[in-house]
Design an enzyme around this catalytic site. Sequence first.
Site, PDB file in Angstrom:
ATOM      1  N   LYS A   1     -59.655  50.797 -45.620  1.00 41.70           N
ATOM      2  CA  LYS A   1     -61.129  50.766 -45.476  1.00 41.70           C
ATOM      3  C   LYS A   1     -61.454  49.636 -44.893  1.00 41.70           C
ATOM      4  CE  LYS A   1     -64.684  50.799 -49.221  1.00 41.70           C
ATOM      5  NZ  LYS A   1     -65.062  51.139 -50.451  1.00 41.70           N
TER       6      LYS A   1
ATOM      7  N   GLU B   1     -61.805  58.732 -53.539  1.00 37.33           N
ATOM      8  CA  GLU B   1     -61.276  57.393 -53.632  1.00 37.33           C
ATOM      9  C   GLU B   1     -60.610  56.948 -54.671  1.00 37.33           C
ATOM     10  OE1 GLU B   1     -63.163  53.232 -51.934  1.00 37.33           O
ATOM     11  OE2 GLU B   1     -64.694  54.799 -52.952  1.00 37.33           O
TER      12      GLU B   1
ATOM     13  N   CYS C   1     -65.767  55.808 -48.222  1.00 41.95           N
ATOM     14  CA  CYS C   1     -66.914  55.334 -48.828  1.00 41.95           C
ATOM     15  C   CYS C   1     -67.903  54.382 -48.202  1.00 41.95           C
ATOM     16  CB  CYS C   1     -66.382  54.440 -50.229  1.00 41.95           C
ATOM     17  SG  CYS C   1     -67.669  54.584 -51.549  1.00 41.95           S
TER      18      CYS C   1
END
Length: 275
Positions: free
Chosen positions: A113, A43, A154
Amino acid sequence: MTKIKFALCQMNVVDNKEENISTASLMIEKSLSENANFIILPEMFNCPYSNDKFIEYGEEESDSPTLNKISSLAKKNNVHILAGSIPEKEKDKLYNTSYLFDKKGNIIAKHRKMHLFDIDVKGKITFRESDVLTSGDEFTIAKTEFGKIGIGICYDIRFPELARVMVEHGASVLIYPGAFNMTTGPAHWELLFRSRALDNQVFCIGVAPALNKDASYRSYGHSIITNPWGEVIAQASEKEGLIISEIDLSEIKKIREELPLLKNKRKDLYEVIRK
């Protein structure tokens, strides 16, 4: 193709975009020398993990030196590369976005995300991605020669509903480039990857930046691969390094036959509750 040889590039990210791209390129080249056919970066691999740096380092997809370099490496070396994530600009918005390149250097999937990292662990860490980032709102299941790959980023891994949707749409591998910190990492990183793999009986992979003690946000590292039985089959330390590991997708069928969790789900009851 049931076997995939993954390379997890746990690179040290610094406050210099060109240096980060160079480090990523070198790790990709080293992965190729180990005959990897699917390479994954962390990331925010081109950018320090900081809201002000997301703004400074942001790139538009159509004119991105970072993505252009990764695309050329994928095409030159005939390999799949998941470009962890970068700060992606689109008009007046900024996203945390992951790009998957095929062997021809084409983008075959992108994931923005979905769940932004807004936390406040008293006395330990506070971070609000939503101060500068916009959340994505699309599920990402990429069709590849290896089968379907589900992609999150994440904090997305903390939401089991996302993983289940990707698996119900055929994903056999879930990949989450991530950058857990020195508070949440030791507590939850391995636990979450083992849980998502076990719950869904798939392979689950996380790739993080290495720990940079000079950074304002310190990544936990510990890039990881977990199998459908919920076992860790490979894991890094906090230091910069490369994990090369081959998985066999046929394990999924075997484990689902031995322990038929997905088959035994009471969908009749769950759907009633949802209504």
